[in-house]
Design a protein around this motif. Structure first.
Motif, PDB file in Angstrom:
ATOM      1  N   VAL A 269       3.437   7.307   5.433  1.00 30.33           N
ATOM      2  CA  VAL A 269       4.222   6.999   4.878  1.00 30.33           C
ATOM      3  C   VAL A 269       3.271   5.164   4.181  1.00 30.33           C
ATOM      4  O   VAL A 269       2.746   4.825   4.705  1.00 30.33           O
ATOM      5  CB  VAL A 269       5.261   5.936   5.909  1.00 30.33           C
ATOM      6  N   GLU A 270       3.765   5.141   3.476  1.00 34.67           N
ATOM      7  CA  GLU A 270       3.310   3.579   2.553  1.00 34.67           C
ATOM      8  C   GLU A 270       4.475   2.869   2.359  1.00 34.67           C
ATOM      9  O   GLU A 270       5.971   3.678   1.589  1.00 34.67           O
ATOM     10  CB  GLU A 270       2.717   4.725   0.825  1.00 34.67           C
ATOM     11  N   VAL A 271       4.375   1.638   2.494  1.00 30.19           N
ATOM     12  CA  VAL A 271       5.482   0.732   2.337  1.00 30.19           C
ATOM     13  C   VAL A 271       4.659  -0.403   1.304  1.00 30.19           C
ATOM     14  O   VAL A 271       3.797  -0.706   1.323  1.00 30.19           O
ATOM     15  CB  VAL A 271       5.539   0.418   3.594  1.00 30.19           C
ATOM     16  N   SER A 272       5.318  -0.242   0.127  1.00 34.58           N
ATOM     17  CA  SER A 272       5.388  -1.606  -0.674  1.00 34.58           C
ATOM     18  C   SER A 272       6.595  -2.311  -0.773  1.00 34.58           C
ATOM     19  O   SER A 272       7.528  -1.711  -0.323  1.00 34.58           O
ATOM     20  CB  SER A 272       4.872  -1.248  -2.627  1.00 34.58           C
ATOM     21  N   HIS A 273       6.107  -3.534  -1.397  1.00 36.55           N
ATOM     22  CA  HIS A 273       7.054  -4.431  -2.208  1.00 36.55           C
ATOM     23  C   HIS A 273       7.725  -5.325  -2.520  1.00 36.55           C
ATOM     24  O   HIS A 273       6.098  -5.256  -3.679  1.00 36.55           O
ATOM     25  CB  HIS A 273       7.237  -6.098  -0.670  1.00 36.55           C
ATOM     26  N   LEU A 274       8.399  -5.411  -3.256  1.00 30.99           N
ATOM     27  CA  LEU A 274       8.617  -6.165  -5.176  1.00 30.99           C
ATOM     28  C   LEU A 274       8.616  -7.694  -4.735  1.00 30.99           C
ATOM     29  O   LEU A 274       9.641  -8.003  -4.556  1.00 30.99           O
ATOM     30  CB  LEU A 274       9.311  -5.789  -5.813  1.00 30.99           C
ATOM     31  N   GLU A 275       8.018  -8.186  -5.787  1.00 29.39           N
ATOM     32  CA  GLU A 275       7.928  -9.750  -5.965  1.00 29.39           C
ATOM     33  C   GLU A 275       8.998  -9.900  -7.353  1.00 29.39           C
ATOM     34  O   GLU A 275       7.412  -9.694  -8.504  1.00 29.39           O
ATOM     35  CB  GLU A 275       6.634 -10.150  -5.520  1.00 29.39           C
TER      36      GLU A 275
END
Length: 212
Positions: free
Chosen positions: A1-7
């Protein structure tokens, strides 16, 4: 599982967290705290099984009250040396009917309440009971409610137990027992005592020019 966020709509260059889910850690809760400017969250998974993902957020809203729920005025009476009298009047100004209310009276340094003088509070309309705290330096007066069509006034007396040259302001509050955000408060002060009166007949008098 890879979790990333957008700014601001742009995906960050590196994943915030990568986790390999195995039978040994399948029941472990994994948490990630994202920056405050996060606009989206992206989750990538590979493999088989069931994955539960939850996104939570919190924020604070400054919502000042447009109007006070109580009005209050404090009149200081110090006609008798060594005594302090306070006439406190309050009225409910909020919507509907308020719950049980408390008038909290704090005394400045050097003063204490005389319990015997508080018996007259029993005759005040809607007064339920009173309670002394902090070695008779604080008084809580409980009311079934505070009316809004007329003022509720009380008179309390305190005696000076020792002299204090320069006292800080003391506070009187009224608030709803069940909704403490409904409140009003007023500060009051007592006249300063001349330092020469306090240090009289002591060796410190000459240091503040009190020697006759």
């Amino acid at each position: 599982v890879e979790v990333s966020h957008l700014e601001n709509g742009q995906l960050v260059s590196q994943p915030d967290k990568s986790v390999a889910i195995t039978p040994n850690n399948a029941a472990v809760l994994h948490e990630i705290i994202f920056p405050s400017n996060t606009t989206h969250v992206q989750v990538k998974t590979t493999g088989t099984g069931t994955l539960y993902t939850q996104v939570s957020w919190s924020y604070y809203v400054n919502k000042p009250r447009a109007k006070k729920d109580f009005e209050m005025r404090v009149i200081e009476i110090d006609d008798v040396p060594g005594m302090l009298g306070l006439r406190i009047c309050t009225k409910y100004t909020g919507k509907g009917k308020n719950n049980m209310a408390i008038i909290e009276v704090n005394l400045p340094s050097g003063y204490i309440f005389d319990p015997e003088t508080l018996n007259v509070l029993r005759n005040v309309t809607h007064c339920k009971r009173q309670e002394l705290k902090h070695q008779n330096k604080k008084l809580d007066i409980y009311f079934d409610f505070i009316p809004k069509d007329s003022e509720t006034c009380i008179y309390v007396e305190a005696i000076r137990s020792f002299k204090v040259g320069k006292t800080s302001s003391a506070i009187v509050r009224v608030y709803d027992y069940y909704e403490t955000s409904r409140k009003a408060m007023e500060y009051y002060t007592v006249p300063d005592i001349n330092f020469c009166e306090i240090c009289k007949n002591t060796q410190d008098c000459d240091q503040i020019n009190c020697v006759d």
